[in-house]
Design an enzyme around this catalytic site. Sequence first.
Site, PDB file in Angstrom:
ATOM      1  N   ASP A  45       0.839  -1.200   0.000  1.00  0.00           N
ATOM      2  CA  ASP A  45       0.000   0.000   0.000  1.00  0.00           C
ATOM      3  C   ASP A  45       0.875   1.252   0.000  1.00  0.00           C
ATOM      4  O   ASP A  45       1.672   1.465   0.907  1.00  0.00           O
ATOM      5  CB  ASP A  45      -0.909  -0.002   1.224  1.00  0.00           C
ATOM      6  N   SER A  93      -7.234   4.356  -1.609  1.00  0.00           N
ATOM      7  CA  SER A  93      -7.060   2.906  -1.726  1.00  0.00           C
ATOM      8  C   SER A  93      -8.341   2.158  -2.074  1.00  0.00           C
ATOM      9  O   SER A  93      -8.262   1.039  -2.592  1.00  0.00           O
ATOM     10  CB  SER A  93      -6.502   2.345  -0.413  1.00  0.00           C
ATOM     11  N   GLU A 114      -6.043  -7.349  25.219  1.00  0.00           N
ATOM     12  CA  GLU A 114      -4.649  -6.938  25.349  1.00  0.00           C
ATOM     13  C   GLU A 114      -4.498  -5.583  26.032  1.00  0.00           C
ATOM     14  O   GLU A 114      -3.614  -5.388  26.867  1.00  0.00           O
ATOM     15  CB  GLU A 114      -4.000  -6.895  23.965  1.00  0.00           C
ATOM     16  N   GLU A 132      -4.317  -6.507  16.916  1.00  0.00           N
ATOM     17  CA  GLU A 132      -4.320  -5.188  17.558  1.00  0.00           C
ATOM     18  C   GLU A 132      -5.737  -4.627  17.513  1.00  0.00           C
ATOM     19  O   GLU A 132      -6.530  -4.981  16.636  1.00  0.00           O
ATOM     20  CB  GLU A 132      -3.375  -4.215  16.834  1.00  0.00           C
ATOM     21  N   GLU A 179      -1.455  -7.747   2.071  1.00  0.00           N
ATOM     22  CA  GLU A 179      -1.185  -6.306   2.007  1.00  0.00           C
ATOM     23  C   GLU A 179      -0.149  -5.878   3.034  1.00  0.00           C
ATOM     24  O   GLU A 179      -0.284  -6.179   4.237  1.00  0.00           O
ATOM     25  CB  GLU A 179      -2.464  -5.504   2.258  1.00  0.00           C
ATOM     26  N   ASP A 222       2.101   2.625   3.643  1.00  0.00           N
ATOM     27  CA  ASP A 222       1.286   3.812   3.384  1.00  0.00           C
ATOM     28  C   ASP A 222       1.199   4.714   4.610  1.00  0.00           C
ATOM     29  O   ASP A 222       1.351   5.943   4.518  1.00  0.00           O
ATOM     30  CB  ASP A 222      -0.109   3.352   2.956  1.00  0.00           C
ATOM     31  N   HIS A 281      -1.338   2.758  -5.101  1.00  0.00           N
ATOM     32  CA  HIS A 281      -1.011   4.141  -5.480  1.00  0.00           C
ATOM     33  C   HIS A 281       0.382   4.466  -4.972  1.00  0.00           C
ATOM     34  O   HIS A 281       1.005   3.660  -4.277  1.00  0.00           O
ATOM     35  CB  HIS A 281      -2.022   5.123  -4.874  1.00  0.00           C
ATOM     36  N   HIS A 315      -1.120  10.973  -1.004  1.00  0.00           N
ATOM     37  CA  HIS A 315      -0.799  10.059  -2.098  1.00  0.00           C
ATOM     38  C   HIS A 315      -0.288  10.854  -3.289  1.00  0.00           C
ATOM     39  O   HIS A 315      -0.430  12.075  -3.346  1.00  0.00           O
ATOM     40  CB  HIS A 315      -2.048   9.279  -2.528  1.00  0.00           C
TER      41      HIS A 315
END
Length: 542
Positions: A61, A111, A237, A285, A329, A334, A376, A490
């Site tokens: 990404d 995206s 967590e 997470e 990914e 990104d 991108h 971007h």
Amino acid sequence: MRFLKKLSVTAVSSIITLSVVQAAEPTPADWFNAGRQTVIDAKHLRPNERQAKNVILFIGDGMGISTITASRIYDGQQKGGHGEENSLSFEKLPYLALSKTYSVDQQTPDSAPTMTAMVTGVKTIGDSVSVNQFVAHSEPNANVIEVNKLTTILEQAKQHGLSAGVVSTARITHATPAATYAHTANRDWEGDSDRPVGATVPDIAAQLVDFNINGGIDVALGGGRTRFIPNTATDPEYGVAGKRKDGRDLTADWLKKHNAQYVWNQAQFDAIDPNTTDHLLGLFEPSHVHYEADRLAHDQAGEPSLTEMTVKAIDILKKNRNGYFLMVEGGRIDHAHHSGNAYRALTDTQQFAAAVQAAVNNTNPKETLIIVTADHSHVFTIGGYPQRGNPILGLTQGVGATTPDLDLLGLPYTTLNYANGTGYTGASNAQAEGSKSFTTPATAAWASGSEGHNPTSFSPASGRPLLDEAKVEHPDYLQEAIIPLGAETHAAEDVAIFAGGPKAHLFHGIVEQNVIYHVMAEALGFDRPDGAHEDKPSHRGK
């Protein structure tokens, strides 16, 4: 740490790849012979015309050309070489094309429409996830979405009896992974509490778990736990509350699938036996997973690397004799760029390349099409006239120079910069405060003046700062930017497509981004001439 100028470098091999440190610089004959060998090797390259059993689509990404180049150099310098002659794993794939990334309404895209183009074969408007261009942004009506949704390559894979997986270092409900399985006119509707009152279109997290084609998605690994648990429950967590208002615990719903497991930490992930697990959901997470540079040091319960997630996904999916589709990914490349932090963008790209290599090592190139591309680019630049081997994260120093090059103000400058973002050193105070928008434990220490760094040199009143190697090679340094923005943006230039395996030779020249879908569909033997609706049932593998 600054690299020594007199380091020994690798003699150039037939593919100009850094491998073993040699004692001498390549001679003119070495360069010539290596170039000739590349041509000889190309003459022996034969297209693989077979139908693919498996397809793995890797998305870096925001991984534009400049990111690939800088990461290649960084990776090579970490290995002890000059860096420029190094190659990342995916750069060794035999076929290459360039992808035009604009969307229906955006010159510089986000995206959601770019990934939609890659997995449906159809370009659409910004923020839209696998719906066509005729759906208004934030359309709340599920019936409208249903009429205008675009069938994805993952959905087709399931229709044809293949297994399917989605892996990301971002939230698994983020735009790029979401486009493979969800349909919505607003990429931000990741959980039910993100939608407006009255909206009937399901949220993205619910669409993942409720995906019901041939038993559902087989593997989903990434971040984003809070979109899957109710607001009456707490994260295991960190103790933060879940975000679901509908009372659903989607992790419990996932476990209703056949031979299903849900994991949220490294130990649980490591304990998963692919031979006895058919459906695996891993959410490591509450939001995105850690940057690779921070993963081991700062994750409380531990979380797997992108490489580990990729291998586990392949081991589960490959049990299906019909084959599989897998999307992987590197989502945080990104995010690091948006924060103006080149170090984490490069180290996450380095880990992304390791994941690609692991996929190559664990698949048969005769039957698996591997594609590596980006959705991108970013406004990330490599400039000045640094000498070969100059630290890519360091100050620019020219050929034969013993001190850094200076600008017209008499100040040194870095090789890596951004055209816009948080690193503006004029009216912005982002550098002085270590960038409030980029938060890591190390950032706070750097901003407070610890570790030998003095943030007072980044006073917004002083314009360009007086830089030194210690500052610019610190992991939390934000490269300077021309235009002050809260986040870097971007960019619109073409991105690369690397490919190997069955039908990979169909990638050539400069293509529209939606062509990526059509190559995958061709490789898998799918036939969808209308480009928008459900495919007819298949007898693949029977």
